[in-house]
Design a protein around this motif. Structure first.
Motif, PDB file in Angstrom:
ATOM      1  N   GLY A 152     -10.264  13.805   0.895  1.00  0.00           N
ATOM      2  CA  GLY A 152     -11.689  13.557   0.700  1.00  0.00           C
ATOM      3  C   GLY A 152     -12.471  13.959   1.932  1.00  0.00           C
ATOM      4  N   HIS A 153     -12.107  13.400   3.085  1.00  0.00           N
ATOM      5  CA  HIS A 153     -12.685  13.852   4.356  1.00  0.00           C
ATOM      6  C   HIS A 153     -12.180  15.257   4.660  1.00  0.00           C
ATOM      7  N   THR A 154     -10.881  15.437   4.547  1.00  0.00           N
ATOM      8  CA  THR A 154     -10.246  16.752   4.489  1.00  0.00           C
ATOM      9  C   THR A 154      -9.220  16.687   3.358  1.00  0.00           C
ATOM     10  N   PRO A 155      -8.812  17.842   2.814  1.00  0.00           N
ATOM     11  CA  PRO A 155      -7.879  17.805   1.680  1.00  0.00           C
ATOM     12  C   PRO A 155      -6.479  17.359   2.056  1.00  0.00           C
ATOM     13  N   GLY A 156      -6.119  17.485   3.332  1.00  0.00           N
ATOM     14  CA  GLY A 156      -4.766  17.133   3.740  1.00  0.00           C
ATOM     15  C   GLY A 156      -4.664  15.874   4.580  1.00  0.00           C
ATOM     16  N   HIS A 157      -5.670  15.032   4.519  1.00  0.00           N
ATOM     17  CA  HIS A 157      -5.684  13.810   5.330  1.00  0.00           C
ATOM     18  C   HIS A 157      -4.590  12.850   4.864  1.00  0.00           C
ATOM     19  N   VAL A 158      -3.904  12.237   5.833  1.00  0.00           N
ATOM     20  CA  VAL A 158      -2.933  11.193   5.538  1.00  0.00           C
ATOM     21  C   VAL A 158      -3.223   9.988   6.425  1.00  0.00           C
ATOM     22  N   VAL A 159      -2.734   8.815   6.003  1.00  0.00           N
ATOM     23  CA  VAL A 159      -2.797   7.621   6.837  1.00  0.00           C
ATOM     24  C   VAL A 159      -1.383   7.091   7.001  1.00  0.00           C
ATOM     25  N   PHE A 160      -1.199   6.271   8.047  1.00  0.00           N
ATOM     26  CA  PHE A 160       0.122   5.759   8.404  1.00  0.00           C
ATOM     27  C   PHE A 160       0.108   4.236   8.321  1.00  0.00           C
ATOM     28  N   ASN A 161       0.847   3.696   7.362  1.00  0.00           N
ATOM     29  CA  ASN A 161       0.823   2.271   7.076  1.00  0.00           C
ATOM     30  C   ASN A 161       2.097   1.598   7.581  1.00  0.00           C
ATOM     31  N   HIS A 162       1.923   0.653   8.519  1.00  0.00           N
ATOM     32  CA  HIS A 162       3.061  -0.122   9.015  1.00  0.00           C
ATOM     33  C   HIS A 162       3.106  -1.435   8.256  1.00  0.00           C
ATOM     34  N   VAL A 163       3.903  -1.452   7.205  1.00  0.00           N
ATOM     35  CA  VAL A 163       3.924  -2.576   6.271  1.00  0.00           C
ATOM     36  C   VAL A 163       4.332  -3.872   6.970  1.00  0.00           C
ATOM     37  N   ALA A 164       5.299  -3.791   7.877  1.00  0.00           N
ATOM     38  CA  ALA A 164       5.866  -4.994   8.487  1.00  0.00           C
ATOM     39  C   ALA A 164       4.831  -5.802   9.267  1.00  0.00           C
ATOM     40  N   THR A 165       3.915  -5.122   9.948  1.00  0.00           N
ATOM     41  CA  THR A 165       2.910  -5.827  10.757  1.00  0.00           C
ATOM     42  C   THR A 165       1.512  -5.754  10.160  1.00  0.00           C
ATOM     43  N   LYS A 166       1.404  -5.180   8.954  1.00  0.00           N
ATOM     44  CA  LYS A 166       0.110  -5.063   8.272  1.00  0.00           C
ATOM     45  C   LYS A 166      -0.935  -4.396   9.172  1.00  0.00           C
ATOM     46  N   GLN A 167      -0.566  -3.208   9.634  1.00  0.00           N
ATOM     47  CA  GLN A 167      -1.453  -2.360  10.420  1.00  0.00           C
ATOM     48  C   GLN A 167      -1.415  -0.956   9.839  1.00  0.00           C
ATOM     49  N   VAL A 168      -2.572  -0.306   9.766  1.00  0.00           N
ATOM     50  CA  VAL A 168      -2.629   1.034   9.196  1.00  0.00           C
ATOM     51  C   VAL A 168      -3.562   1.906  10.038  1.00  0.00           C
ATOM     52  N   ILE A 169      -3.095   3.105  10.352  1.00  0.00           N
ATOM     53  CA  ILE A 169      -3.876   4.081  11.111  1.00  0.00           C
ATOM     54  C   ILE A 169      -4.544   4.996  10.097  1.00  0.00           C
ATOM     55  N   VAL A 170      -5.883   4.958   9.999  1.00  0.00           N
ATOM     56  CA  VAL A 170      -6.560   5.599   8.869  1.00  0.00           C
ATOM     57  C   VAL A 170      -7.360   6.849   9.226  1.00  0.00           C
ATOM     58  N   GLY A 171      -7.333   7.295  10.486  1.00  0.00           N
ATOM     59  CA  GLY A 171      -8.082   8.495  10.818  1.00  0.00           C
ATOM     60  C   GLY A 171      -9.542   8.368  10.433  1.00  0.00           C
ATOM     61  N   ASP A 172     -10.065   9.386   9.752  1.00  0.00           N
ATOM     62  CA  ASP A 172     -11.493   9.408   9.401  1.00  0.00           C
ATOM     63  C   ASP A 172     -11.748   9.116   7.923  1.00  0.00           C
ATOM     64  N   VAL A 173     -10.851   8.372   7.284  1.00  0.00           N
ATOM     65  CA  VAL A 173     -11.075   7.980   5.891  1.00  0.00           C
ATOM     66  C   VAL A 173     -12.060   6.819   5.807  1.00  0.00           C
ATOM     67  N   LEU A 174     -11.806   5.784   6.601  1.00  0.00           N
ATOM     68  CA  LEU A 174     -12.577   4.539   6.525  1.00  0.00           C
ATOM     69  C   LEU A 174     -12.927   4.087   7.934  1.00  0.00           C
ATOM     70  N   PHE A 175     -14.156   3.568   8.077  1.00  0.00           N
ATOM     71  CA  PHE A 175     -14.602   3.030   9.350  1.00  0.00           C
ATOM     72  C   PHE A 175     -15.100   1.602   9.159  1.00  0.00           C
ATOM     73  N   ASN A 176     -15.328   0.935  10.261  1.00  0.00           N
ATOM     74  CA  ASN A 176     -15.956  -0.376  10.232  1.00  0.00           C
ATOM     75  C   ASN A 176     -17.393  -0.198   9.750  1.00  0.00           C
ATOM     76  N   GLY A 177     -17.633  -0.504   8.472  1.00  0.00           N
ATOM     77  CA  GLY A 177     -18.974  -0.399   7.907  1.00  0.00           C
ATOM     78  C   GLY A 177     -19.356   0.959   7.380  1.00  0.00           C
ATOM     79  N   SER A 178     -18.429   1.904   7.368  1.00  0.00           N
ATOM     80  CA  SER A 178     -18.777   3.249   6.901  1.00  0.00           C
ATOM     81  C   SER A 178     -17.528   3.936   6.351  1.00  0.00           C
ATOM     82  N   VAL A 179     -17.700   5.198   5.964  1.00  0.00           N
ATOM     83  CA  VAL A 179     -16.587   6.018   5.478  1.00  0.00           C
ATOM     84  C   VAL A 179     -16.688   7.405   6.106  1.00  0.00           C
TER      85      VAL A 179
END
Length: 209
Positions: free
Chosen positions: A131-158
């Motif tokens: 959406g932001h780019t066609p090949g964007h990925v995010v990295f989800n660390h399930v064990a600690t409930k932390q996710v690195i989201v790049g430029d998909v989602l921001f605090n209060g924005s997208v």
């Protein structure tokens, strides 16, 4: 997993240093530039970097990648191959956004939805979030409930969708289908600005409420 945010470049892009406390191994996400600053943080935390992960191929996220990989003798993983055209156009991106000239490069491993990446004893799930780019990925660390989201989602924005091959509807589908399904207490680390939680953004983000 511990996450240390290192703002880099004039765009204040959040490079992330991921640390495995059990092994003192680390990975770096989106080293957009200022590699001396990143290396200084690596030394300060006394960790050994094993890999570099990329969420997407905009220059403020990847500009320092090859130089840092060479300095640390590590491999590059990500983003999704749909962002190859952005990596191929790195010299043009540098001209557009006032960055130093950076030659095109390719990662040692392209990532796809459902893959995992790992370092030390830590494993993160790869979610394809275009959406932001066609090949964007995010990295989800399930064990600690932390996710690195790049430029998909921001605090209060997208993320912006007015770049080539960006699409607002695709971005909304990715956010609602991939991020909104995570536990509400999941902390996300965006590519710019402060952290937030999935639950807080579901309730308050005006772009995707």
């Amino acid at each position: 997993m511990q996450v240390k945010v290192i703002p880099v470049t004039p765009f204040e892009q959040n490079c992330s240093l991921l640390i495995c406390p059990e092994t003192n191994k680390a990975a770096i996400v989106d080293p957009g530039g200022d590699i001396e600053k990143i290396i200084s943080q690596v030394k300060q935390h006394g960790v050994e970097v094993e890999k570099i992960f990329l969420t997407h191929a905009h220059i403020d996220h990847v500009g320092g990648t090859e130089a840092l990989a060479a300095a640390l003798n590590v491999t590059i993983e990500g983003p999704h191959i749909a962002d190859k055209f952005w990596l191929d156009q790195l010299p043009m991106q540098g001209q557009m956004f006032g960055f130093p000239q950076i030659p095109p490069f390719e990662p040692q491993r392209w990532l796809a939805h459902g893959d995992t990446v790992s370092f030390g004893n830590q494993t993160l799930a790869v979610l394809h979030t275009p959406g932001h780019t066609p090949g964007h990925v995010v990295f989800n660390h399930v064990a600690t409930k932390q996710v690195i989201v790049g430029d998909v989602l921001f605090n209060g924005s997208v993320g912006r969708t007015d770049f080539p091959q960006g699409c607002f509807n695709t971005l909304m589908t990715a956010i609602k289908g991939q991020l909104w399904t995570l536990p509400e207490e999941t902390v996300f680390f965006p590519g710019h600005g402060p952290t937030s939680t999935i639950g807080h953004e579901k309730r308050t983000n005006p772009h995707v409420r």
